[in-house]
Design a protein around this motif. Structure first.
Motif, mmCIF file in Angstrom:
data_model
loop_
_atom_site.group_PDB
_atom_site.id
_atom_site.type_symbol
_atom_site.label_atom_id
_atom_site.label_comp_id
_atom_site.label_asym_id
_atom_site.label_seq_id
_atom_site.Cartn_x
_atom_site.Cartn_y
_atom_site.Cartn_z
ATOM 1 N N UNK A 1 1.574 6.186 -12.654
ATOM 2 C CA UNK A 1 1.673 6.653 -14.033
ATOM 3 C C UNK A 1 1.157 5.633 -15.035
ATOM 4 N N UNK A 2 1.260 4.339 -14.704
ATOM 5 C CA UNK A 2 0.856 3.290 -15.637
ATOM 6 C C UNK A 2 -0.602 2.880 -15.493
ATOM 7 N N UNK A 3 -1.307 3.446 -14.503
ATOM 8 C CA UNK A 3 -2.717 3.107 -14.267
ATOM 9 C C UNK A 3 -3.615 4.208 -14.819
ATOM 10 N N UNK A 4 -4.905 3.922 -15.025
ATOM 11 C CA UNK A 4 -5.830 4.990 -15.425
ATOM 12 C C UNK A 4 -5.790 6.141 -14.423
ATOM 13 N N UNK A 5 -5.995 7.351 -14.901
ATOM 14 C CA UNK A 5 -5.831 8.535 -14.056
ATOM 15 C C UNK A 5 -6.732 8.524 -12.824
ATOM 16 N N UNK A 6 -7.896 7.944 -12.942
ATOM 17 C CA UNK A 6 -8.861 7.989 -11.841
ATOM 18 C C UNK A 6 -8.611 6.910 -10.788
ATOM 19 N N UNK B 1 0.816 -1.214 0.000
ATOM 20 C CA UNK B 1 0.000 0.000 0.000
ATOM 21 C C UNK B 1 0.852 1.267 0.000
ATOM 22 N N UNK B 2 2.149 1.132 0.325
ATOM 23 C CA UNK B 2 3.032 2.297 0.341
ATOM 24 C C UNK B 2 3.538 2.664 -1.044
ATOM 25 N N UNK B 3 3.303 1.796 -2.030
ATOM 26 C CA UNK B 3 3.799 2.055 -3.388
ATOM 27 C C UNK B 3 2.681 1.877 -4.421
ATOM 28 N N UNK B 4 1.428 2.062 -3.993
ATOM 29 C CA UNK B 4 0.278 1.948 -4.896
ATOM 30 C C UNK B 4 0.247 0.588 -5.600
ATOM 31 N N UNK B 5 0.654 -0.439 -4.853
ATOM 32 C CA UNK B 5 0.609 -1.794 -5.383
ATOM 33 C C UNK B 5 -0.432 -2.622 -4.634
ATOM 34 N N UNK B 6 -1.357 -1.952 -3.978
ATOM 35 C CA UNK B 6 -2.394 -2.647 -3.214
ATOM 36 C C UNK B 6 -3.570 -3.011 -4.117
ATOM 37 N N UNK C 1 -7.325 18.787 -7.577
ATOM 38 C CA UNK C 1 -7.443 18.101 -8.871
ATOM 39 C C UNK C 1 -6.109 18.101 -9.634
ATOM 40 N N UNK C 2 -5.023 17.898 -8.888
ATOM 41 C CA UNK C 2 -3.701 17.845 -9.518
ATOM 42 C C UNK C 2 -2.938 16.598 -9.077
ATOM 43 N N UNK C 3 -3.632 15.621 -8.503
ATOM 44 C CA UNK C 3 -2.926 14.442 -7.993
ATOM 45 C C UNK C 3 -2.185 13.718 -9.115
ATOM 46 N N UNK C 4 -2.891 13.356 -10.167
ATOM 47 C CA UNK C 4 -2.259 12.563 -11.226
ATOM 48 C C UNK C 4 -1.152 13.352 -11.913
ATOM 49 N N UNK C 5 -1.407 14.586 -12.264
ATOM 50 C CA UNK C 5 -0.391 15.374 -12.964
ATOM 51 C C UNK C 5 0.841 15.588 -12.093
ATOM 52 N N UNK C 6 0.633 15.769 -10.788
ATOM 53 C CA UNK C 6 1.771 15.956 -9.882
ATOM 54 C C UNK C 6 2.594 14.685 -9.762
ATOM 55 N N UNK C 7 1.917 13.560 -9.597
ATOM 56 C CA UNK C 7 2.633 12.286 -9.489
ATOM 57 C C UNK C 7 3.379 11.967 -10.781
ATOM 58 N N UNK C 8 2.792 12.323 -11.908
ATOM 59 C CA UNK C 8 3.459 12.101 -13.188
ATOM 60 C C UNK C 8 4.707 12.986 -13.313
ATOM 61 N N UNK C 9 4.611 14.232 -12.833
ATOM 62 C CA UNK C 9 5.776 15.126 -12.845
ATOM 63 C C UNK C 9 6.912 14.561 -11.987
ATOM 64 N N UNK C 10 6.551 14.048 -10.807
ATOM 65 C CA UNK C 10 7.571 13.475 -9.928
ATOM 66 C C UNK C 10 8.170 12.225 -10.575
ATOM 67 N N UNK D 1 17.123 3.514 -8.459
ATOM 68 C CA UNK D 1 16.004 4.132 -9.170
ATOM 69 C C UNK D 1 14.800 3.196 -9.189
ATOM 70 N N UNK D 2 15.039 1.913 -9.440
ATOM 71 C CA UNK D 2 13.941 0.956 -9.532
ATOM 72 C C UNK D 2 13.131 0.899 -8.242
ATOM 73 N N UNK D 3 13.817 1.003 -7.097
ATOM 74 C CA UNK D 3 13.109 0.991 -5.817
ATOM 75 C C UNK D 3 12.387 2.299 -5.567
ATOM 76 N N UNK D 4 13.086 3.406 -5.750
ATOM 77 C CA UNK D 4 12.527 4.707 -5.397
ATOM 78 C C UNK D 4 11.325 5.079 -6.256
ATOM 79 N N UNK D 5 11.340 4.682 -7.506
ATOM 80 C CA UNK D 5 10.344 5.160 -8.461
ATOM 81 C C UNK D 5 9.097 4.274 -8.517
ATOM 82 N N UNK D 6 9.079 3.176 -7.767
ATOM 83 C CA UNK D 6 8.014 2.178 -7.890
ATOM 84 C C UNK D 6 6.622 2.769 -7.749
ATOM 85 N N UNK D 7 6.384 3.520 -6.678
ATOM 86 C CA UNK D 7 5.041 4.058 -6.447
ATOM 87 C C UNK D 7 4.587 4.988 -7.548
ATOM 88 N N UNK D 8 5.475 5.845 -8.013
ATOM 89 C CA UNK D 8 5.130 6.803 -9.061
ATOM 90 C C UNK D 8 4.895 6.090 -10.389
#
Length: 686
Positions: free
Chosen positions: A657-662, A88-93, A622-631, A646-653
């Motif tokens: 980025x690879x999921x639907x925006x909503x 759940x800490x890396x949006x893999x839940x 209403x900037x969650x997805x765009x902000x996460x994509x920027x990061x 990099x592979x570890x740090x970038x996992x959550x983002x």
């Protein structure tokens, strides 16, 4: 001082212990209506608070350190951790993840307990204690619903106790209706609870807490996805400003002059109800029978680089610093929001790790992380520091550090945001003043002291080793010398300093103390010094030529070496210390004359980072997805590898980025609910 949560722990432990007697024929029976009276009432109330801070998977342990760990401030890091850590800490839940299920279960557990109390307590009882308990229960029921609706969207609105299995078959209530009930409950509770002056601690809900949380609720209602609902965003912003103004106008609250002291107080079990309006109150260590422990400073704090086997007295090591796994790392975006004079940067973002000396007391060593041109993604969240905890011995896995749900600084920033939205995107003077008050305190500006704005070399000194990175960077583990913390990068030619650059403004400087600043690490007593370490004392520079533990007598000679019998380590005179003079920062350097929404968004990150509101802020703007994509893009371009890969740090983002925006705007409805409630439906994308 951990009143309400200790009561909750005792109450729940006693309840569990009684289960073995349930099969026997009772000789007497206390009806529920009789139970919610007198001294029992506070026990029942404590049980409603318990899900916020209970030891096993409390809401704020799970919610802040794990489920919301990945945003534009922090990421869950460390080599290999994404594979074996908390999904759940890396949006893999998904809907079966324990963290998602725990938040749902704990919120509804709190709601059920509140409904029980509210159903048996007479709301017209003239007792002020009964009225306060009723109001607190009413507010807490609303607050648990608020956590649910802001994280899961449409959720079952539960206003009565469950009396049968059929009572669990509740369909999802539209988000706007849940929010309307939250507002109604909180308003009804507002005049029932005690003012914060009734207590000398912040773990019970007060009128100030309700008004401040109502300001937050209205901001959420004004933003995405409700956009104000039927009443419109303007009405919601107006209500948010009204309730934040109530807290301001009460005259009961003010900013603590020292930003770092807020979080030192959280660790030391010291209450400052002027600044910290509502806290989750944690207690205990690994050994106490009744535990209501936190993972602040333990999971999300400054990394302790030692292994489980520590030299010397293990209790002594933990008494010095407290153990920390350092799961939560800071990303470059947050670091870059601060300038070098903002004292919050070097408090919130670690510029050192903790290690262990294998030789002598005090065992714990501070390993500086240098300020470099390339951000290395190796810095931890440092807001809560375990060396200030007062419970001894300190537990390895849990701390007793309190978590601030609502601070006065947040109220000021909410007021400014609502003020800006109501005035066409421009703050009134009152809104500008609110933001500037937070900024001035963050920079360490007071009537008497300030950070440095600039640093000018006045004397190069002599006898320096090849490099000198910072002054006061090796302060004691208790940060006792950080009042005038100063970071500077220096250029040395031969043994003389030829240039100096300010890298941190520090804090606490007076005009007199800024006039002459010695460049180097000050000598300190009872400190283990290694060979070639250089220190300054009384304007002189010394090199350690024989390692040892310093006594209380400093080196003072202007030639030759000190006596080990007198100074412990042997200090050999190397020359005169280089000096610089500093120009102090002023309010004019810090204050803004106009405020934009971006200013407020950035100031909230600088001030409130890691305090559990950032993802919700990004969603309502209403900037969650765009902000996460920027990061994600920023981190994907990163090439400096240190503690993390990099592979570890970038996992959550990458997962966002690879999921639907909503998809990641809301958590999935958990399996524990989907499996028992035939009327429940799932969120989109899950």
């Amino acid at each position: 001082m951990k009143r309400i949560y200790i009561l909750a722990a005792f109450f729940l432990t006693a309840f569990t212990a009684c289960k073995k007697y349930l099969a026997t024929e009772p000789e007497s029976f206390l009806p529920p209506a009789s139970y919610y009276q007198g001294s029992n009432l506070i026990n029942a109330l404590a049980a409603i608070y318990s899900p916020l801070g209970s030891f096993n998977g409390s809401i704020y342990n799970e919610y802040v350190s794990n489920t919301l760990a990945c945003n534009d401030e922090t990421f869950y890091g460390g080599a290999g951790r994404q594979a074996s850590g908390f999904p759940q800490a890396v949006y893999d839940y998904d809907y079966s993840s324990s963290g998602v299920n725990n938040i749902w279960k704990l919120c509804y557990s709190g709601i059920e307990r509140a409904n029980e109390l509210l159903s048996y307590v007479d709301p017209k009882d003239p007792s002020v204690d009964v009225q306060a308990a009723y109001g607190e229960a009413l507010f807490l029921r609303a607050y648990y619903h608020f956590l649910l609706v802001s994280n899961f969207g449409d959720v079952p609105l539960k206003l009565t106790p469950t009396t049968s299995p059929e009572g669990l078959q509740i369909a999802r209530t539209p988000t706007i209706a849940v929010y309307e009930q939250i507002v109604n409950d909180m308003k009804a509770a507002e005049n029932k609870v005690f003012p914060i002056t009734k207590f000398n601690y912040a773990s019970r809900v007060s009128k100030s807490a309700i008004d401040g949380i109502l300001a937050r609720v209205y901001l959420y209602m004004a933003g995405y996805p409700l956009n104000g609902g039927k009443a419109g965003a303007t009405a919601m912003y107006d209500s948010s400003r009204t309730y934040s103004q109530k807290v301001i106008n009460s005259g009961l609250h003010s900013l603590n002059p020292s930003y770092s002291q807020i979080f030192i107080n959280n660790a030391a079990d010291t209450y400052d109800v002027k600044e910290s309006i509502w806290e989750v109150d944690y207690s205990g260590n690994d050994a106490t029978a009744i535990r209501s422990g936190s993972n602040l400073g333990s999971a999300n704090g400054i990394q302790f680089t030692a292994t489980n086997v520590l030299p010397g007295s293990i209790n002594q090591v933990w008494q010095d610093s407290g153990y920390c796994y350092g799961f939560i790392y800071v990303n470059q975006k947050l670091y870059n929001l601060y300038d070098s004079c903002d004292a919050r940067r070097d408090w919130n973002i670690a510029n050192f790790t903790l290690g262990v000396s294998t030789t002598t007391f005090p065992y714990v060593t501070r390993n500086p992380i240098s300020n470099t041109a390339v951000f290395s993604y190796n810095r931890n969240n440092a807001k809560w520091r375990r060396n200030y905890e007062t419970i001894i011995p300190k537990g390895k896995n849990i701390s007793s550090i309190n978590f601030p749900i609502l601070r006065y600084a947040d109220v000021l920033l909410m007021f400014a945001e609502a003020d800006l939205q109501l005035n066409g995107g421009s703050c009134t003077p009152a809104g500008i003043a609110a933001v500037n008050a937070v900024r001035e305190r963050g920079y360490g500006l007071t009537a008497a002291t300030a950070p440095l704005k600039s640093l000018t070399l006045t004397s190069g000194g002599s006898g320096y080793n090849a490099t000198i990175v910072s002054n006061y960077n090796n302060a004691s583990i208790a940060d006792v010398n950080l009042g005038n913390w100063l970071g500077c990068a220096s250029t040395i030619t031969g043994s003389t300093v030829t240039a100096v650059k300010l890298t941190s403004g520090g804090k606490g400087f007076t005009p007199a103390s800024a006039a002459t600043i010695y460049l180097g690490s000050p000598w300190t007593s009872n400190t283990t010094y290694t060979v070639n370490k250089q220190v300054i004392n009384n304007g002189n520079l010394y090199t350690v030529t024989t390692a040892g533990n310093s006594t209380t007598t400093p080196p003072t000679q202007t030639s030759g070496a000190s006596s080990a019998a007198v100074t412990g380590a042997v200090f050999t005179y190397a020359g005169v210390a280089a000096t610089a003079s500093g120009t102090l920062l002023t309010a004019a350097d810090v204050d803004k004359t106009a405020i934009t929404l971006k200013d407020i968004q950035d100031e909230r990150a600088r001030e409130l980072c890691y305090e559990g509101t950032r993802k919700a802020d990004l969603v309502r703007w209403n900037i969650f997805y765009s902000t996460m994509l920027d990061v994600y893009n920023q981190m994907n371009a990163w090439s400096s590898y240190a503690t993390n890969t990099k592979a570890n740090a970038i996992t959550g983002y990458s997962n966002v980025a690879s999921a639907p925006q909503y998809k990641h705007l809301l958590l999935p409805i958990p399996s524990s609910e989907m499996s028992v409630n035939k009327n429940m439906t799932q969120n989109p994308g899950w």
